[in-house]
Every structure is written in structure tokens, then in C-alpha cells.
Design an enzyme around this catalytic site. Structure first.
Site, short mmCIF file in Angstrom:
data_model
loop_
_atom_site.label_atom_id
_atom_site.label_comp_id
_atom_site.label_asym_id
_atom_site.label_seq_id
_atom_site.Cartn_x
_atom_site.Cartn_y
_atom_site.Cartn_z
N GLY A 187 0.80 -1.22 0.00
CA GLY A 187 0.00 0.00 0.00
C GLY A 187 0.83 1.27 0.00
O GLY A 187 1.94 1.31 -0.53
N SER A 188 0.28 2.29 0.65
CA SER A 188 0.87 3.63 0.56
C SER A 188 2.28 3.75 1.09
O SER A 188 2.95 4.74 0.82
CB SER A 188 -0.03 4.62 1.29
OG SER A 188 -1.32 4.55 0.77
N THR A 189 2.74 2.77 1.88
CA THR A 189 4.13 2.87 2.34
C THR A 189 5.07 2.90 1.14
O THR A 189 6.18 3.40 1.22
CB THR A 189 4.51 1.67 3.23
OG1 THR A 189 4.24 0.47 2.51
CG2 THR A 189 3.74 1.66 4.52
N LYS A 194 4.78 4.68 -1.35
CA LYS A 194 4.94 6.04 -1.87
C LYS A 194 6.30 6.61 -1.48
O LYS A 194 6.85 7.45 -2.19
CB LYS A 194 3.82 6.94 -1.34
CG LYS A 194 2.49 6.67 -2.04
CD LYS A 194 1.34 7.41 -1.41
CE LYS A 194 0.04 6.96 -2.06
NZ LYS A 194 -1.13 7.22 -1.22
#
Lengths: 125, 568
Positions: free
Chosen positions: B285-287, B289
Site C-alpha cells: 500500500g501507501s508505504t 509512496k
């Protein structure tokens, strides 16, 4: 001549026989002793390994933590908060010489029966 | 006194002495023959005895192998994680047992869990050695000795004991009954050096040098404790975490729940007991980014001062990708990171170019299993070539799966001045670790990433973490990945991830925490990663930092120094 030689040989062989037997039995004794000591060492090593394991188990955080949790109330324990850390830099520097006038006034106050610290405590209450 | 031949042809007259002499000679010959025969028999028997082969094996294995010891495993401070204990094992020599029935009943009286029929069968026959029961206690040994049954004896075996129980299970692994490693570090040690030593006959029966792991048992305990708490607090189905020293690559702690007790290796085979950190692969997921932004900044095509239009969702054919916490305005790069904007991240990635993005993933090691000594590793699934839409989803951590250890290692590299280290489970010095450094980003990019991670902790989704870890200059990125259920993303089932590093003014430790399918703690709390994985991270940092010699500092100046010059 030959007779003396024979006697000597017989005596020597008897002595050798006795000696060899004695040696054999002492070796057997020593071997038995060695086995016994080896067994003892093995047993003690086994005991030691158990004790070491016990010690390791008792020192584990997994074992200590529940004990701490059990005594939280009695010992009034709390996790360390960030604000409780101090630094050497935040300690005030020592005064160069004692403040003699302040000390004098403190002693005078004490002599006259007033305890400034007790006063502070009662004020706080 | 003469002997007379009755034929009458010749008369031989011998003296008495001569006759006796002949007789004596014959007797001597007989005696000699007899003696030769007797001594021959003795010699023959001796040769026969000499040729008899002694059976020194225990059911096909040599005695040495059975009593083979393993080195003690210690943590980095010398606390025992695994030790050998010597325990007696009961064996029988069936050919020496006189009354099988009596022996079977007697053993059964001391060891009631052994089946009598099985025992009877076991003790009958002409074998020289059979195991009856292995790894007993000294008390039971004493009681069996008192039975006084001939043909029963004990051999002292080494047994592995893990004093910490479940706490470090996934690191240590387990051994089988013959003391051979079957998982974790135990298996690695066998594959590596011990097997060689044992084959040379060196590592048998005598003390071996203990092995120091990189694990800090105190940190391990705290992480295990906090994650166990998180499992109940957020009613999660699983939780995992790992912490690494980014300078030396030493893994300080590694926990994966549910875990097993290495003292009972069978429990390791139960469902869902695998090591989630090294052998689980997830869409993080967003980690992700953090990786995307680092790649973009390092390419030089994106600067920290750039702005991205996040007013409208990005369309790919019939799909539209939108933001979860939608701001729907033009965002600066720090804002893209802080608000975890999917649109902004896609635009950032597109400005850099998808091929360059894919190449960066290879640079940070997302194509190979993460290098670590544990045998439980898995190949990540990252598409070899990115299409526009795959690159877009990959930029915010969907459509590709890596292990948490991959992410931990990459984050470590990004904050450690761009030097990515090879993680290890053994104690290692900074100098040794520096030889394994791979430069993944420039020093300046690393500095900007540290700023972004700290910013996210101060103002963004990491603020719940920072509430607990205040003063320790921790920063990180949340990731709430929806799980794929029957081929579709299910918004009710999420994997919450939090990657962090601390203290960011002089980074030393990186950490990743996973909470699988968390529920809201109470009505006021949210369900995104900041509320569960983030809080758990904060609790760990708060307890662990003082142990690692990091003192809290509330000075604003430290955070201000992290801000890049262009943004001041």
C-alpha cells in the site's frame, strides 16, 4: 653354576609374574575409577546444563515481565515517560563559594525555631 | 622280560629300557598333538572373536551423532536464546531381556503413556538396540533404574531448550529429535557450518563456541509484547514487525504473530504460523509512496518544490484512481506525501517516467528474495515490465507484492544517506557492514526523504505514532492496503502497514509493523494504518529508544534542521 642360574631365573620369573598381575589389577582399578569419574562428570555436566537452562529461563524478559506486571500496584511502577529524562547540561553549575550570608540567615532562622523547608511544605499543602 | 614274535621268522629281543623309551616317545607325541589341538582351538577362537564386529550404532546412527551438541545461541548482549540440556533417553537390548512381559509391565508402570502392546512387540526379538522413550527427566531415569530390569539402559542425549518460549520463535526456528535444525537460524547453522564441523568429527559431544545473533532480546520482548497487545486491541488476525539497525544491517527484532513454541516444533506446522516478515509477500500500500517519491527525487526530474494537480482523479480507460483523503486541489510534493495522495504520487511517477521507476525497484532489490540468513524466504512478485496502469498502481503500492523485509531494507537505505545494507541475523560491526553498502539514492535525496518522513509524523498520518514516541524524532509512512478477496479488493479487509525510522536527525533504526485485518479500537478511532500499526510503532519506539541509548529531545531546532534549504 647352572643351578644358581636356574634358581635366579625362577625367582625373577615369579617376581615378574607377581609384578605383572599387580600391574594388571591396578590398571583395572584405575580404569574403573576413570569410568566412574567420567560418569560423574557427565552427570554433573547434565545437571549443570539444566541449571544453566534454568538460569537462562529465569532471566528471560518473557519470564521477568509478568512478575513486574504482578507488582505494578504494590511498587507503584509506571512506564518511563520521555519527560522524566534529564541531562547533565540541565544541572546548574556549582557555586564558586558557599553563599555565607544565606547560610547565616538559615541557621538564624533554625535557631529561632522556624524551619523554612517545613514552611514551604505547609504552604504547598 | 622279552617280547616274542609268534610268527617265528625273526626274534627281536629288546631291553626293557628301550621298550619303555619307545612308549614314552609315543606318549610325548600324543601329548604334543593334544596341546597343539588345544592351543589351535584357543587361537582359532581368538581370531574368531577378533573378527566379530562391534555394533556401535543406535538404530543406524552412530552414538556420536545422537549426542551431538549444538552451539548455544545468544542475543547481542549475551542472553541465552537457545541452550543444550543433557537428558537421559531410555533404550533396551531385547536380546538381553529375560522376561518381556514383566519388563513391559514395569516400564508401563513408570511411563503410563506408552502402549503395553507396542512395548511388548518392541522388546521381543534379537535386536541389540531399540529406543523405548527419548528425552526423559532425571527423576524418571531414577525410577526406571530402581526397577532393576536387565537389558534396559540410558544414554545421555543433548536436547535443545528455548528458554524464551514463543518469543523469538521465527528467528530461531526449531530442531528435530536428532538435534538437526529444521527451520530458522537453527537450519541455517546446520546448512552453513555445523554440518561441516560434524562431518569432520569436530563438533561432537564437546562444548561449542556460542553464537551471537543480532537480536536484542529486550527489543524483541517489547515488540512481541506490543504486537500481542495489538492483536487483541484491534482484533487482528495477524501482526508482524521487524526492526533493523540501518548502519550495520543487524536485525534487532523480528516478530510474526501467531507464532509457535520451538520447544514443541509440531506447533510450527499449524495454520498461519509462517514468518510474515521474510516469507510473506504483500501489497504494502501507501508505504510504497516513500519509494516512489525517493525514485522521483533521485531521478532529478522531480524537485521537492514541485506542485502536482490533484484536483481530479486519474483515468485509465474505465478506471478512475482517486484519493482516499481527497484534498482535490494542487498539492506540493510534501503535501502529496503528507496527505498520501494517490493522484499526486501517480503524477510524480509519470513525471519521472515509468521505466525509470521500474529500474529503481530493481536497484532497491525488489526483484530478488531479500538477502537474509533465514531459510524461509520468498520471491517477490513485481511485473517485469510496467504498463501505464500497472506503473500507476505500483506507485502507491498495489499490483505488486514484496516481503516486509524488502521494504524495511529499502527504507533503511533511503534514510541512511542512500546506503542500502544487506540485513543479517548475526552480530556485525559497522565496518563489516559498510562493505555490503549499495548506493540507491544520493545523499540529498536521503535528506529529503528524512524530512518527508518526519513531516508525516508531525502533521500527517503518522501523528498518532508521534503522540507516543514524542521526543525520539521518529517519522514514517502509513499504508492501508485493501486485501484481495475472490479477485476483488475488499474495503472491509485491510492490511495496515507502518514503516518508520528513528531518530531522524541521525537515523539509526528502521522499523516495519504490519497489522492484518484490524478493527477499530473504539467508536472514536479510525481504521486506517495510523490508528493501529502507527500506534503500535509509537509504543515500541517509546519503550525501546531508551534501551538503545537514544535520549528524548524536544528541541524544535532538530526538526527545523531536517527541512531542506529550498523549503525554509
Amino acid at each position: 653354576m647352572i643351578r644358581t642360574l636356574n634358581v635366579m631365573l625362577v625367582v625373577t620369573s615369579i617376581a615378574a609374574l607377581v609384578g605383572v598381575y599387580a600391574l594388571k589389577y591396578t590398571v583395572e582399578d584405575t580404569a574403573a575409577e576413570k569410568t566412574a569419574i567420567q560418569r560423574q562428570i557427565e552427570r554433573q555436566q547434565a545437571d549443570l546444563s539444566l541449571l544453566k537452562a534454568d538460569w537462562a529461563f529465569l532471566n528471560q524478559p518473557a519470564n521477568v515481565a509478568p512478575i513486574v506486571t504482578r507488582h505494578v500496584a504494590e511498587l507503584n511502577l509506571q512506564p518511563l515517560a520521555q519527560e522524566q529524562f534529564g541531562r547533565f547540561e540541565s544541572l546548574p553549575m556549582r557555586m564558586r563559594a558557599p553563599d555565607s550570608s544565606a547560610l547565616d540567615s538559615l541557621f538564624e532562622a533554625l535557631d529561632s525555631g522556624i524551619d523554612p523547608i517545613q514552611q514551604l511544605i505547609t504552604e504547598a499543602e | 622280560m622279552a617280547s616274542l614274535a609268534d610268527s617265528g621268522t625273526t626274534i627281536a629281543l629288546d631291553g626293557a629300557r628301550k621298550t619303555r623309551g619307545h612308549l614314552t616317545k609315543a606318549r610325548i607325541r600324543w601329548v604334543i598333538a593334544l596341546l597343539v589341538l588345544v592351543f589351535g582351538a584357543v587361537a582359532g577362537r581368538l581370531v574368531q572373536l577378533g573378527l566379530v564386529e562391534q555394533d556401535n550404532t543406535i538404530e543406524g546412527q552412530t552414538r556420536d551423532l545422537i549426542t551431538a551438541s549444538r552451539p548455544a545461541i545468544l542475543d547481542r548482549n549475551g542472553l541465552e536464546l537457545a541452550v543444550d540440556i543433557r537428558v537421559p533417553s531410555l533404550f533396551a537390548e531385547p536380546r538381553r531381556i529375560i522376561d518381556v512381559e514383566e519388563a513391559a509391565q514395569a516400564i508401563h508402570s513408570v511411563l503410563p503413556d506408552i502402549n503395553v502392546d507396542w512395548l511388548r512387540q518392541r522388546l521381543t526379538g534379537d535386536k541389540g538396540f531399540v529406543w523405548v522413550k527419548r528425552e526423559l527427566t532425571p527423576a524418571i531415569q531414577e525410577r526406571i533404574m530402581q526397577l532393576g530390569i536387565p537389558g534396559l539402559d540410558f544414554v545421555t542425549e543433548s536436547k535443545r531448550f528455548y528458554p524464551g518460549g514463543t518469543e523469538s520463535s521465527h528467528i530461531l526456528g526449531a530442531v528435530n529429535i536428532d538435534n538437526q535444525g529444521i527451520a530458522g537460524i537453527e537450519k541455517h547453522m546446520d546448512d552453513d557450518s555445523i554440518a561441516l564441523l560434524q562431518s569432520l568429527g569436530l563438533a561432537r559431544g564437546n562444548e561449542l563456541q556460542p553464537v551471537n545473533l543480532s537480536i536484542d532480546l529486550r527489543v524483541q520482548h517489547v515488540m512481541h509484547d506490543v504486537l500481542t497487545d495489538a492483536m487483541t486491541r484491534y482484533q487482528a488476525i495477524a501482526a508482524a514487525g521487524a526492526m533493523m539497525d540501518i548502519k550495520t544491517g543487524e536485525v534487532m527484532s523480528l516478530v510474526s504473530l501467531p507464532d509457535f513454541d520451538p520447544n514443541y516444533p509440531v506447533t510450527a506446522l499449524e495454520k498461519d504460523r509462517f514468518n510474515r516478515i521474510t516469507s510473506g509477500i504483500y501489497e504494502l500500500g501507501s508505504t510504497f509512496k516513500t519509494v516512489t517519491v525517493a525514485a522521483a527525487l533521485d531521478s532529478g526530474k522531480v524537485r521537492i518544490t514541485d506542485n502536482f494537480d490533484a484536483r481530479f482523479g486519474v483515468r485509465f480507460g474505465r478506471f478512475t484512481i482517486d484519493d482516499f483523503h481527497g484534498k482535490h486541489r494542487v498539492l506540493s510534493l510534501p503535501e502529496v506525501y503528507k496527505y498520501s495522495s494517490n493522484i499526486g504520487t501517480i503524477k510524480t511517477m509519470q513525471q519521472m517516467g515509468k521505466d525509470e521507476f521500474r529500474a529503481f525497484l530493481t536497484t532497491v532489490g525488489f526483484d530478488k528474495p531479500a538477502p537474509i540468513e533465514l531459510p524461509e524466504r520468498r520471491l517477490p512478485t513485481v511485473p517485469a515490465k510496467f504498463s501505464e496502469i500497472v506503473a500507476a498502481t505500483a506507485s502507491f503500492g498495489h499490483g505488486l507484492s514484496i516481503s516486509p523485509l524488502h521494504m524495511l531494507r529499502a527504507i533503511g537505505g533511503l534514510v541512511n544517506d542512500g546506503n542500502m545494507v544487506v540485513p543479517t541475523m548475526y552480530k556485525r560491526s559497522v565496518a563489516d557492514a559498510a562493505k555490503t553498502y549499495e548506493r540507491v539514492v544520493s545523499s540529498q535525496t536521503s535528506q529529503e526523504i528524512r524530512y518527508l518522513m518526519r513531516l508525516n509524523a508531525l502533521e500527517g498520518s503518522g501523528s498518532r505514532m508521534n503522540k507516543f514516541a514524542a521526543g525520539y524524532r521518529a517519522g514514517g509512512k502509513t499504508g492501508t492496503a485493501e486485501k484481495v478477496v475472490k479477485g476483488r479488493y475488499d474495503s472491509s479487509k485491510t492490511l495496515a502497514v507502518f514503516v518508520s525510522a528513528f531518530p531522524l536527525d541521525n537515523p539509526r533504526y528502521a522499523m516495519i509493523i504490519l497489522v492484518d485485518e484490524p478493527k477499530d479500537e473504539n467508536a472514536q478511532s479510525g481504521h486506517t494504518a495510523g490508528w493501529n500499526a502507527g500506534e503500535a510503532t509509537g509504543r515500541i519506539v517509546q519503550r525501546v529508544a531508551p534501551m538503545l541509548g537514544i535520549s528524548p529531545d524536544f528541541a524544535d531546532m532538530l526538526d527545523k534542521q531536517l527541512v531542506p534549504a529550498q523549503l525554509r
